[in-house]
Motif scaffolding. Structure first.
Motif, PDB file in Angstrom:
ATOM      1  N   UNK A 150      10.747   3.379   4.020  1.00  0.00           N
ATOM      2  CA  UNK A 150      12.065   2.784   3.852  1.00  0.00           C
ATOM      3  C   UNK A 150      12.303   1.662   4.853  1.00  0.00           C
ATOM      4  N   UNK A 151      11.827   1.840   6.075  1.00  0.00           N
ATOM      5  CA  UNK A 151      12.103   0.883   7.150  1.00  0.00           C
ATOM      6  C   UNK A 151      10.988  -0.137   7.326  1.00  0.00           C
ATOM      7  N   UNK A 152       9.756   0.317   7.189  1.00  0.00           N
ATOM      8  CA  UNK A 152       8.568  -0.528   7.406  1.00  0.00           C
ATOM      9  C   UNK A 152       8.646  -1.293   8.724  1.00  0.00           C
ATOM     10  N   UNK A 153       8.788  -0.529   9.807  1.00  0.00           N
ATOM     11  CA  UNK A 153       8.812  -1.137  11.136  1.00  0.00           C
ATOM     12  C   UNK A 153       7.732  -0.505  12.000  1.00  0.00           C
ATOM     13  N   UNK A 154       7.325  -1.214  13.048  1.00  0.00           N
ATOM     14  CA  UNK A 154       6.319  -0.680  13.945  1.00  0.00           C
ATOM     15  C   UNK A 154       6.837   0.531  14.709  1.00  0.00           C
ATOM     16  N   UNK A 155       8.117   0.545  15.041  1.00  0.00           N
ATOM     17  CA  UNK A 155       8.687   1.696  15.731  1.00  0.00           C
ATOM     18  C   UNK A 155       8.545   2.958  14.888  1.00  0.00           C
ATOM     19  N   UNK A 156       8.804   2.832  13.585  1.00  0.00           N
ATOM     20  CA  UNK A 156       8.710   4.006  12.732  1.00  0.00           C
ATOM     21  C   UNK A 156       7.272   4.409  12.474  1.00  0.00           C
ATOM     22  N   UNK A 157       6.371   3.449  12.491  1.00  0.00           N
ATOM     23  CA  UNK A 157       4.960   3.796  12.378  1.00  0.00           C
ATOM     24  C   UNK A 157       4.520   4.589  13.610  1.00  0.00           C
ATOM     25  N   UNK A 158       5.012   4.186  14.775  1.00  0.00           N
ATOM     26  CA  UNK A 158       4.717   4.925  16.002  1.00  0.00           C
ATOM     27  C   UNK A 158       5.238   6.359  15.911  1.00  0.00           C
ATOM     28  N   UNK A 159       6.456   6.515  15.405  1.00  0.00           N
ATOM     29  CA  UNK A 159       7.039   7.850  15.285  1.00  0.00           C
ATOM     30  C   UNK A 159       6.231   8.705  14.302  1.00  0.00           C
ATOM     31  N   UNK A 160       5.809   8.079  13.224  1.00  0.00           N
ATOM     32  CA  UNK A 160       5.034   8.812  12.223  1.00  0.00           C
ATOM     33  C   UNK A 160       3.680   9.237  12.793  1.00  0.00           C
ATOM     34  N   UNK A 161       3.051   8.350  13.533  1.00  0.00           N
ATOM     35  CA  UNK A 161       1.752   8.667  14.135  1.00  0.00           C
ATOM     36  C   UNK A 161       1.902   9.797  15.143  1.00  0.00           C
ATOM     37  N   UNK A 162       2.958   9.760  15.954  1.00  0.00           N
ATOM     38  CA  UNK A 162       3.175  10.832  16.933  1.00  0.00           C
ATOM     39  C   UNK A 162       3.331  12.181  16.233  1.00  0.00           C
ATOM     40  N   UNK A 163       4.042  12.174  15.106  1.00  0.00           N
ATOM     41  CA  UNK A 163       4.209  13.414  14.351  1.00  0.00           C
ATOM     42  C   UNK A 163       2.861  13.917  13.842  1.00  0.00           C
ATOM     43  N   UNK A 216      -4.111   0.685   8.224  1.00  0.00           N
ATOM     44  CA  UNK A 216      -3.632   0.259   6.902  1.00  0.00           C
ATOM     45  C   UNK A 216      -2.125   0.001   6.932  1.00  0.00           C
ATOM     46  N   UNK A 217      -1.375   0.953   7.503  1.00  0.00           N
ATOM     47  CA  UNK A 217       0.083   0.844   7.503  1.00  0.00           C
ATOM     48  C   UNK A 217       0.570  -0.275   8.419  1.00  0.00           C
ATOM     49  N   UNK A 218      -0.130  -0.495   9.517  1.00  0.00           N
ATOM     50  CA  UNK A 218       0.239  -1.586  10.410  1.00  0.00           C
ATOM     51  C   UNK A 218       0.103  -2.929   9.707  1.00  0.00           C
ATOM     52  N   UNK A 219      -0.953  -3.046   8.905  1.00  0.00           N
ATOM     53  CA  UNK A 219      -1.145  -4.281   8.127  1.00  0.00           C
ATOM     54  C   UNK A 219      -0.026  -4.437   7.100  1.00  0.00           C
ATOM     55  N   UNK A 220       0.393  -3.337   6.505  1.00  0.00           N
ATOM     56  CA  UNK A 220       1.484  -3.397   5.520  1.00  0.00           C
ATOM     57  C   UNK A 220       2.789  -3.846   6.178  1.00  0.00           C
ATOM     58  N   UNK A 221       3.049  -3.340   7.383  1.00  0.00           N
ATOM     59  CA  UNK A 221       4.251  -3.765   8.114  1.00  0.00           C
ATOM     60  C   UNK A 221       4.190  -5.259   8.403  1.00  0.00           C
ATOM     61  N   UNK A 222       3.022  -5.712   8.854  1.00  0.00           N
ATOM     62  CA  UNK A 222       2.884  -7.134   9.172  1.00  0.00           C
ATOM     63  C   UNK A 222       3.100  -8.000   7.939  1.00  0.00           C
ATOM     64  N   UNK A 223       2.567  -7.583   6.805  1.00  0.00           N
ATOM     65  CA  UNK A 223       2.767  -8.340   5.563  1.00  0.00           C
ATOM     66  C   UNK A 223       4.241  -8.379   5.172  1.00  0.00           C
ATOM     67  N   UNK A 224       4.936  -7.274   5.375  1.00  0.00           N
ATOM     68  CA  UNK A 224       6.365  -7.232   5.056  1.00  0.00           C
ATOM     69  C   UNK A 224       7.152  -8.175   5.953  1.00  0.00           C
ATOM     70  N   UNK A 225       6.791  -8.209   7.239  1.00  0.00           N
ATOM     71  CA  UNK A 225       7.468  -9.108   8.178  1.00  0.00           C
ATOM     72  C   UNK A 225       7.236 -10.568   7.789  1.00  0.00           C
ATOM     73  N   UNK A 226       6.002 -10.891   7.445  1.00  0.00           N
ATOM     74  CA  UNK A 226       5.683 -12.261   7.039  1.00  0.00           C
ATOM     75  C   UNK A 226       6.377 -12.632   5.732  1.00  0.00           C
TER      76      UNK A 226
END
Length: 353
Positions: free
Chosen positions: A174-187, A204-214
């Motif tokens: 829903x958010x597609x942010x690096x902060x939320x990817x960090x939270x998901x990885x910690x979980x 993979x997900x980090x690349x998806x976030x970057x594409x969304x930002x761009x």
């Protein structure tokens, strides 16, 4: 003659003006109680935003004496909860929840209060009620994200790891942010997902976030809005997104540092991957970055571990005596790192900031 004509015109103008009824005039004037009400409410909001919750509750209570407004009661409940009076806060929020069943904020507040008092199963039910309401609404992305994130946290506390992981992934989507990817990885790290799976997923997900930002950046540029200006209207959680690099970001390196220590658990098998992470992180993080000392600790432990596997004797000499680790770095280190620090860097110093 001119004076007489002017006098007649003035009389005519005066006689054509309608005189406002005194009752009508009073209707257009804000009453004293309304002014007091707004004054107390604004005072309460000011104190709340400045973390003076006792002053906030007193101001909201004075406002409620003038008008039993549900929004004022809602804010009073939040202030009471911050003060630790969860029972009174829950009582207010429960009344709002039942009297205004379509109001999402009151449902969210009720679920949060129930979670705080330990009624987690009941909180889950209400968050699902919110999701049902959101299915019929548009432009509710932030609400939906909050519900997913809170359901993930709740299910984790309850012990339902599958649901916790599922809702964490949904919150990230829903958010597609690096902060939320960090939270998901910690979980994922906390529920024993294989480290290589987490590593592959994060790439993979980090690349998806970057594409969304761009993609958003391109949209803004097409609309004539600069990427930097767009951050003025975004949450502080998203402010890191202007740190984007074409071939990755500093956040990618920080993301890897969160779980890179887990590779030490099977160092022999993961040695090459760990070396890649260290080399890549050293390229994209400068030595003033807050995560660089974490990387340094990881690199030193990795080097000692490699020597140990090669049969070399551990050299705990003056080199380690001069190796300082700040207390801030200690806080950034994952818990899994301490056993390796104790084994391979037992003489390191903690340099207080």
């Amino acid at each position: 003659m001119k004076k007489i004509i002017l006098f007649i015109i003035v009389i005519a103008l005066l006689s054509s003006c309608a005189i406002t009824n005194k009752g009508e005039m009073r209707q257009n004037i804000v009453s004293k109680s309304e002014i007091e009400l707004m004054s107390y409410f604004r005072e309460g909001m000011y104190h709340f935003k400045n973390n003076r919750y006792l002053d906030a509750t007193q101001a909201f209570e004075r406002a409620l004496f003038l008008n039993n407004n549900p929004k004022i009661r809602y804010n009073l409940a939040l202030a009471l909860e911050r003060l630790g009076d969860t029972d009174k806060a829950l009582a207010i929020m429960t009344e709002l929840y039942y009297n205004y069943p379509e109001e999402i904020n009151y449902k969210m507040g009720q679920a949060r209060m129930l979670d705080l008092v330990g009624k987690k199963d009941e909180a889950v039910v209400i968050y699902n009620e919110v999701l049902e309401i959101l299915e019929k609404k548009n432009d509710v992305k932030d609400y939906r994200y909050k519900v997913y994130r809170r359901l993930s946290d709740l299910y984790y506390k309850i012990g339902d790891i599958d649901e916790a992981t599922c809702y964490s992934q949904m919150a990230f989507n829903e958010k597609l942010s690096k902060d939320d990817l960090l939270r998901h990885v910690r979980l994922l790290l906390s529920v024993d997902v294989p480290i290589r799976d987490i590593y592959s997923l994060s790439k993979v997900e980090s690349k998806r976030v970057q594409n969304e930002i761009l993609r958003k950046k391109n949209e803004l540029e097409q609309n004539g809005t600069s990427f930097a200006d767009s951050f003025e209207s975004q949450d502080s959680q998203d402010m890191h997104n202007n740190d984007v690099l074409i071939n990755g970001s500093k956040n990618d390196c920080r993301l890897e540092s969160v779980f890179a220590f887990a590779f030490l658990d099977d160092f022999k098998q993961n040695k090459e991957v760990l070396s890649e992470i260290i080399a890549r992180s050293k390229e994209c993080l400068n030595n003033k970055d807050s995560y660089y000392p974490v990387l340094t600790v990881l690199e030193k432990i990795s080097s000692k571990y490699s020597d140990n596997l090669s049969g070399n004797t551990l050299n705990l000499d003056e080199e380690e005596d001069n190796f300082n680790v700040s207390d801030t770095t200690i806080l950034n280190l994952p818990g899994s790192s301490y056993k390796y620090i104790e084994k391979f860097l037992p003489t390191f110093n903690i340099a207080k900031n």
